[in-house]
Design an enzyme around this catalytic site. Structure first.
Site, short mmCIF file in Angstrom:
data_model
loop_
_atom_site.label_atom_id
_atom_site.label_comp_id
_atom_site.label_asym_id
_atom_site.label_seq_id
_atom_site.Cartn_x
_atom_site.Cartn_y
_atom_site.Cartn_z
CB ALA A 135 -0.92 0.00 1.21
NE ARG A 192 -2.33 -4.72 13.08
CZ ARG A 192 -1.40 -5.63 13.35
NH1 ARG A 192 -1.63 -6.55 14.27
NH2 ARG A 192 -0.23 -5.60 12.73
CG LEU A 203 -6.38 -5.57 6.40
CD1 LEU A 203 -7.77 -5.92 6.91
CD2 LEU A 203 -5.60 -4.77 7.43
CE LYS A 211 -0.47 -11.46 -4.38
NZ LYS A 211 0.33 -12.28 -3.47
CG ASP A 255 3.46 -13.81 -1.48
OD1 ASP A 255 2.74 -12.84 -1.16
OD2 ASP A 255 4.57 -13.68 -2.02
#
Length: 330
Positions: A12, A34, A69, A92, A172
């Protein structure tokens, strides 16, 4: 299009939010994470508001949410966003297994909301060029697909080494060649066999291979892992020619792809224009949202079906794989 970003991940910070914030017709309104301190840094950099995760989804000035996340949290937070009436673009893979993926698809369909995974490569025009060559019969009858996405070992504290957070090479990097197989060969793929190299201490998958079979009999072998020099490619073979795509999954925005078509006595190179696949991913998503009622559009249905199919292949690989324990890296 008014976006909220849920998650203060590395992707991000480095790629997604800089692209989102600069995309035409898109307004990044708020970011949530968070850590208030880290969220504040994100908000200051991208010129938006800082928010708590629960508060972000309650905002009435957002049309959609981008979620970055850890994979283990994708299902829970995507479901919350859909229930809050927000369209969702989630990193993804969409979930950790097919059951979670199906649940999210049902929620999106019931609320007529757009739900997509951020598989950036699907938006690069080089794959449309591949489909065009296939349709023109340049390869003849396809018989085999070879695809791999492998990267060097990660830093020891990388969250992709944490099983509880949805880590492991299959989720991943392995999902990329799996999704490419769905794109190129269509639905109905089955897993004929698989192997996984797993960390001896906890069984986390570090790399692997799988053999898939399409309904028409095309064989697809895929490779993936955290234990290799970099490779991101696929080759599609037919009875007339072989077509190879390098940098298939992560081409930089300025990179000009070259498709290589090899016939018996002739090699042809197709150099294509550069394209920013991440920007195209965000703008395509925004256009789908603006279209209204897009959850029932054929393209959205196909994307959701492919997302579930990919996770079904992940489940089958886990179930069938021969596991080979390897010593933990020092």
């Amino acid at each position: 299009m008014r976006f909220g970003a849920l998650g203060t991940s590395s992707i991000a910070w480095r790629r997604a939010l800089p692209t989102l914030a600069s995309a035409p017709g898109i307004d990044l309104v708020a970011v949530a994470g968070r850590s208030p301190e880290k969220t504040g840094r994100f908000a200051a950099r991208f010129g938006c508001e800082a928010s708590a995760p629960e508060d972000l989804l309650e905002r009435d000035d957002l049309d959609a949410v981008y979620i970055s996340l850890p994979t283990s949290l994708h299902h829970a937070w995507t479901a919350e966003a859909l229930r809050a009436g927000k369209h969702v673009l989630v990193e993804k893979p969409i979930a950790v297994d097919a059951a979670e993926a199906r649940d999210l698809v049902r929620l999106a369909e019931a609320r007529d909301l757009v739900l997509r995974e951020n598989f950036m490569f699907l938006h690069h025009p080089q794959h449309s060029a591949v489909a065009d060559l296939l349709a023109k019969g340049r390869l003849g009858e396809p018989s085999a697909l070879h695809s791999a996405f492998c990267i060097p070992p990660l830093p020891p504290d990388d969250i992709r080494y944490v099983a509880e957070l949805g880590g492991g090479a299959l989720l991943d990097v392995g999902v990329y060649p799996l999704r490419a197989a769905c794109l190129l060969l269509g639905g109905g793929l089955r897993v004929a066999g698989a192997t996984l190299r797993t960390r001896a201490s906890d069984g986390l998958d570090l790399s692997g291979q799988a053999l898939l079979v399409s309904p028409s009999g095309v064989l697809a072998d895929i490779g993936f892992g955290f234990e290799h020099s970099y490779r991101s490619s696929y080759s599609l073979w037919g009875d007339r020619a072989r077509l190879t795509v390098d940098r298939a999954f992560t081409p930089p925005p300025a990179y000009q792809p070259t498709l290589v078509l090899e016939e018996q006595d002739h090699v042809e190179h197709f150099t294509l224009p550069a394209a920013d696949q991440l920007r195209r991913c965000f703008t395509d998503f925004a256009e789908a949202v603006r279209a209204g009622g897009a959850a029932s559009a054929p393209e959205e249905i196909r994307r959701r079906d492919d997302a579930v199919a990919c996770m079904e292949l992940v489940d089958a690989i886990r179930e069938q794989a021969l596991r080979v324990p390897v010593a933990d890296r020092p």
